[in-house]
Design a protein around this motif. Structure first.
Motif, PDB file in Angstrom:
ATOM      1  N   GLY A 160       0.200   1.057   3.795  1.00 16.13           N
ATOM      2  CA  GLY A 160       0.715   2.421   3.819  1.00 16.13           C
ATOM      3  C   GLY A 160       0.380   3.154   5.107  1.00 16.13           C
ATOM      4  O   GLY A 160      -0.635   2.894   5.750  1.00 16.13           O
ATOM      5  N   GLY A 161       1.273   4.070   5.493  1.00 16.55           N
ATOM      6  CA  GLY A 161       1.040   4.889   6.674  1.00 16.55           C
ATOM      7  C   GLY A 161      -0.092   5.876   6.450  1.00 16.55           C
ATOM      8  O   GLY A 161      -0.308   6.365   5.338  1.00 16.55           O
ATOM      9  N   GLY A 162      -0.831   6.171   7.522  1.00 15.24           N
ATOM     10  CA  GLY A 162      -1.940   7.121   7.441  1.00 15.24           C
ATOM     11  C   GLY A 162      -1.650   8.402   8.209  1.00 15.24           C
ATOM     12  O   GLY A 162      -0.680   8.508   8.956  1.00 15.24           O
TER      13      GLY A 162
ATOM     14  N   GLY B 147      -7.012  13.171  -0.484  1.00 13.86           N
ATOM     15  CA  GLY B 147      -8.182  13.912  -0.019  1.00 13.86           C
ATOM     16  C   GLY B 147      -8.464  13.700   1.451  1.00 13.86           C
ATOM     17  O   GLY B 147      -8.884  14.612   2.153  1.00 13.86           O
ATOM     18  N   ASN B 148      -8.253  12.481   1.935  1.00  8.60           N
ATOM     19  CA  ASN B 148      -8.472  12.233   3.365  1.00  8.60           C
ATOM     20  C   ASN B 148      -7.259  11.601   4.026  1.00  8.60           C
ATOM     21  O   ASN B 148      -7.339  11.164   5.171  1.00  8.60           O
ATOM     22  CB  ASN B 148      -9.707  11.360   3.574  1.00  8.60           C
ATOM     23  N   THR B 149      -6.145  11.548   3.285  1.00  6.38           N
ATOM     24  CA  THR B 149      -4.832  11.114   3.775  1.00  6.38           C
ATOM     25  C   THR B 149      -4.827   9.717   4.394  1.00  6.38           C
ATOM     26  O   THR B 149      -4.068   9.434   5.304  1.00  6.38           O
ATOM     27  CB  THR B 149      -4.239  12.126   4.773  1.00  6.38           C
ATOM     28  N   ASN B 150      -5.683   8.842   3.911  1.00  2.97           N
ATOM     29  CA  ASN B 150      -5.646   7.449   4.362  1.00  2.97           C
ATOM     30  C   ASN B 150      -4.471   6.720   3.726  1.00  2.97           C
ATOM     31  O   ASN B 150      -4.103   6.969   2.579  1.00  2.97           O
ATOM     32  CB  ASN B 150      -6.932   6.720   3.969  1.00  2.97           C
ATOM     33  N   GLY B 151      -3.907   5.768   4.470  1.00  2.69           N
ATOM     34  CA  GLY B 151      -2.918   4.885   3.885  1.00  2.69           C
ATOM     35  C   GLY B 151      -3.594   3.794   3.077  1.00  2.69           C
ATOM     36  O   GLY B 151      -4.710   3.363   3.387  1.00  2.69           O
TER      37      GLY B 151
ATOM     38  N   GLY C 210       0.814  -1.208   0.000  1.00  5.87           N
ATOM     39  CA  GLY C 210       0.000   0.000   0.000  1.00  5.87           C
ATOM     40  C   GLY C 210       0.843   1.252   0.000  1.00  5.87           C
ATOM     41  O   GLY C 210       1.948   1.284   0.540  1.00  5.87           O
ATOM     42  N   GLY C 211       0.314   2.330  -0.602  1.00  2.00           N
ATOM     43  CA  GLY C 211       0.994   3.615  -0.608  1.00  2.00           C
ATOM     44  C   GLY C 211       0.629   4.440   0.611  1.00  2.00           C
ATOM     45  O   GLY C 211      -0.410   4.239   1.245  1.00  2.00           O
ATOM     46  N   GLY C 212       1.519   5.369   0.975  1.00  3.34           N
ATOM     47  CA  GLY C 212       1.280   6.222   2.128  1.00  3.34           C
ATOM     48  C   GLY C 212       0.295   7.338   1.829  1.00  3.34           C
ATOM     49  O   GLY C 212       0.173   7.802   0.691  1.00  3.34           O
TER      50      GLY C 212
END
Length: 485
Positions: free
Chosen positions: A452-454, A436-440, A409-411
Motif C-alpha cells: 500500500g501507498g504511504g 494514525g500514522n498513515t503508513n501503507g 496491502g492497503g493504502g
C-alpha cells in the motif's frame, strides 16, 4: 497297452537319451508338469481359467485377462527358459491397464520396474533369459515392450500430493530435479503445470500528499490438464511445459522494499516505491511489479502489473505505471491508476493486479484508489488469489484505498478516517493501511501482491511527527504440478 513305472530313466551309453521313435508324439499325462526341459516359445493356454483379479503366473502357461478394472499379474521367480504369455480377453486394456510385475528385484526388458499393457487387444509372450535383462518380450504387436516408467518422478521445493498429482511449492530459490520421465508409448504426458508469480512492488511515499499503491508481480500459469481451470480466469491459459530428465533452476522474486519519510521537515519529495523482482521457471519469466509513485517523483512504475501514480505534486498529473511489461500472451498483469490532484485528499492511484487494472480514485474528497484484483489459481487445490495490487493512500480527510484480492496491502489514510483494507483471500494475509500514522500496509509473503501507498499528514492538519513508511511488496512463489501415478 502295457505300462512301465520307474523312478528314473537314464542313457545306457554316450550323451543322448532318445524317447520315442520318428513320428511318435511324447505327451505328459493330464495334470503332470515338467521341469528342466526349458521351452521353445509356446505355452499351454488356460482357457478354463479366465483371469479377473490379481494373480501369480506359472511358467509354461498363457492367460486370458478379462479386466473390469486395473489388475496385476505377478511373474514367477525367474529361471532360464521360463515362459509366460497373456492376452486381452475383453479388449479393454486401454481403459483398464494391465500390469505385469517382476518377482522381487528381477527385471523386465532390462529394467527393474513393472510393465504396463494399455493397448486394446494387446498380447505378449515373455521369456526369462538371465539376470541382466530378466524377462524379455518375444512376441507382441507393439514390438517394443519393456518395463516402462509410466509417470514423471521429480524432487524439489516443498512437496505434497493430491490424489494422482504431485505438487512442488517454491517459496524461495531452488531446483526442480526431474529424475525420470515417462518413455515411449506409456500414454502419459511429460507435462508440468506451473504457476509463476513474481514479487510485488512496494507503495510510493507521499509528502503532504499521497503515494501510489504498488503493482502486483506478473502472474503466469498454465491450464490444468486434469481438471477444469478456474472460472475466474478471464483468458485461455496455455499448456504446461514438457520436461526432460535433468535439473531446472527456479527463481522466486523478492517483493519491493518499503520506502519512508521522516517528519519534520515536511518539505521535500516522497520517494517512489521499489519494483519487485522476477520469478522464473524454465521458459516462463514473470516480471516484478512496478513501484507506486511518490510525491514529486509521482509516476507509477511499469512492471508485471503497474504501480499507481501519486496524488499530487508540481508536475501533476503523473502517469500511471503500465502493466504486462514486458508484454506476454496471455497478459501477466494490468495497469496501475492515475491519482487525483484535487484537494483536500489528493487520492493516489492503486497498483494494478493480475486480474484487473486499478481503480482511479474519486476526485477531491474520495479515498485513495483501490488496487486491482488478483487472480484465483487453483493449482494446489487451495483456491487462493495471487498478485493483487496495493491500495493508494489519501491525505487529509479520507481513508486509504483498499488492496486488491490476493494478500495485498492497503493504502495509508487520514488519522480520523483510517487506512485502506488489505486485499483478502491470499495464501498469506496482507496488512491494512493505518490512519494514525498513515503508513501503507505491506503485502503478505509469497503472494506476489503489491504494498500500500504511504503518506504523512502535516502536524498542522492533525498529524504527528515521526518516520512514516509505505507497504513492502509481497514476495513471489512458484508452484508446479504433474501426474505421478
Amino acid at each position: 497297452m502295457s505300462k512301465i513305472e520307474v523312478n528314473e530313466i537314464d542313457k545306457q551309453s554316450g550323451s543322448t537319451l532318445t524317447i520315442g521313435g520318428s513320428g511318435t508324439t511324447v505327451q505328459l499325462g493330464t495334470g503332470a508338469s515338467q521341469t528342466g526341459f526349458g521351452r521353445e516359445g509356446s505355452v499351454n493356454w488356460q482357457t478354463g481359467s479366465i483371469k479377473t483379479s490379481t494373480f501369480t503366473a506359472t511358467s509354461g502357461e498363457g492367460y486370458f485377462i478379462n479386466s473390469g478394472s486395473a489388475l496385476t499379474m505377478n511373474l514367477p521367480a525367474g529361471s532360464a527358459g521360463a515362459i509366460v504369455a497373456v492376452s486381452d480377453y475383453a479388449r479393454n486394456f486401454a481403459t483398464h491397464n494391465f500390469t505385469i510385475s517382476a518377482n522381487g528385484s528381477e527385471k523386465i526388458g532390462g529394467q527393474a520396474t513393472d510393465l504396463t499393457l494399455n493397448v486394446d487387444g494387446q498380447a505378449l509372450t515373455l521369456v526369462y533369459v538371465d539376470s541382466t535383462k530378466g524377462w524379455i518380450n518375444v512376441q507382441n504387436a507393439e514390438d517394443t515392450e519393456t518395463g516402462l516408467i509410466p509417470f514423471i518422478t521429480a524432487s524439489g521445493g516443498t512437496e505434497s500430493t493430491c490424489g494422482n498429482f504431485k505438487i512442488h511449492t517454491f517459496t524461495g530459490p531452488g531446483t526442480f530435479t526431474v529424475n525420470q520421465v515417462a518413455p515411449g508409448p506409456s500414454g502419459n504426458p511429460n507435462v508440468v503445470d506451473y504457476m509463476v508469480a513474481a514479487g510485488g512492488g512496494s507503495g510510493g511515499m507521499g509528502n503532504q500528499a499521497s503515494g501510489g499503491g504498488g503493482g502486483a508481480g506478473g502472474l503466469r500459469f498454465s491450464a490444468c490438464h486434469y481438471t477444469a481451470p478456474p472460472t475466474t480466469i478471464p483468458f485461455k491459459a496455455p499448456a504446461g511445459i514438457t520436461v526432460t530428465a535433468g535439473s531446472i533452476p527456479v527463481t522466486v522474486g523478492a517483493g519491493g522494499a518499503s520506502e519512508s519519510k521522516t517528519v519534520p521537515p515536511t518539505s521535500g519529495t516522497g520517494p517512489a516505491g521499489n519494483d519487485g523482482s522476477q520469478s522464473v521457471f524454465s521458459t516462463i519469466t514473470s516480471a516484478g511489479g512496478g513501484g507506486g509513485g511518490g510525491h514529486c517523483s509521482g509516476a507509477g512504475r511499469s512492471g508485471g502489473s503497474g504501480g499507481g501514480a501519486a496524488g499530487a505534486g508540481p508536475a501533476y498529473p503523473y502517469a500511471l505505471g503500465a502493466g504486462n511489461s514486458p508484454p506476454t500472451s496471455p497478459v501477466q498483469g494490468h495497469n496501475g491508476a492515475t491519482g487525483q490532484g484535487g484537494g483536500p485528499n489528493y487520492g493516489a492511484g492503486g497498483g494494478g493486479g493480475a486480474g484487473a487494472a486499478a481503480a482511479t480514485p474519486v476526485p477531491n474528497s474520495g479515498p485513495g484508489g483501490a488496487g486491482g484484483v488478483g487472480l484465483q489459481v487453483n493449482i494446489d487445490t487451495n483456491s487462493y488469489y495471487y498478485s493483487g495490487g496495493g491500495g493508494g493512500s489519501a491525505w487529509v480527510n479520507a481513508p486509504g484505498g483498499a488492496g486488491g484480492k490476493g494478500g495485498s496491502g492497503g493504502g495509508g489514510g487520514n488519522p480520523s478516517s483510517g487506512g485502506g483494507a488489505a486485499g483478502g483471500c491470499g495464501a498469506n494475509a496482507g496488512t491494512a493501511g493505518s490512519g494514525g500514522n498513515t503508513n501503507g500496509g505491506p503485502a503478505g509473503a509469497n503472494t506476489g501482491s503489491g504494498g500500500g501507498g504511504g503518506n504523512h499528514v502535516n502536524p498542522s492538519c492533525g498529524g504527528s511527527g515521526g518516520t512514516f513508511t509505505s507497504g513492502a511488496g509481497g514476495s513471489g512463489v512458484v508452484i508446479l504440478r504433474y501426474r505421478f501415478q
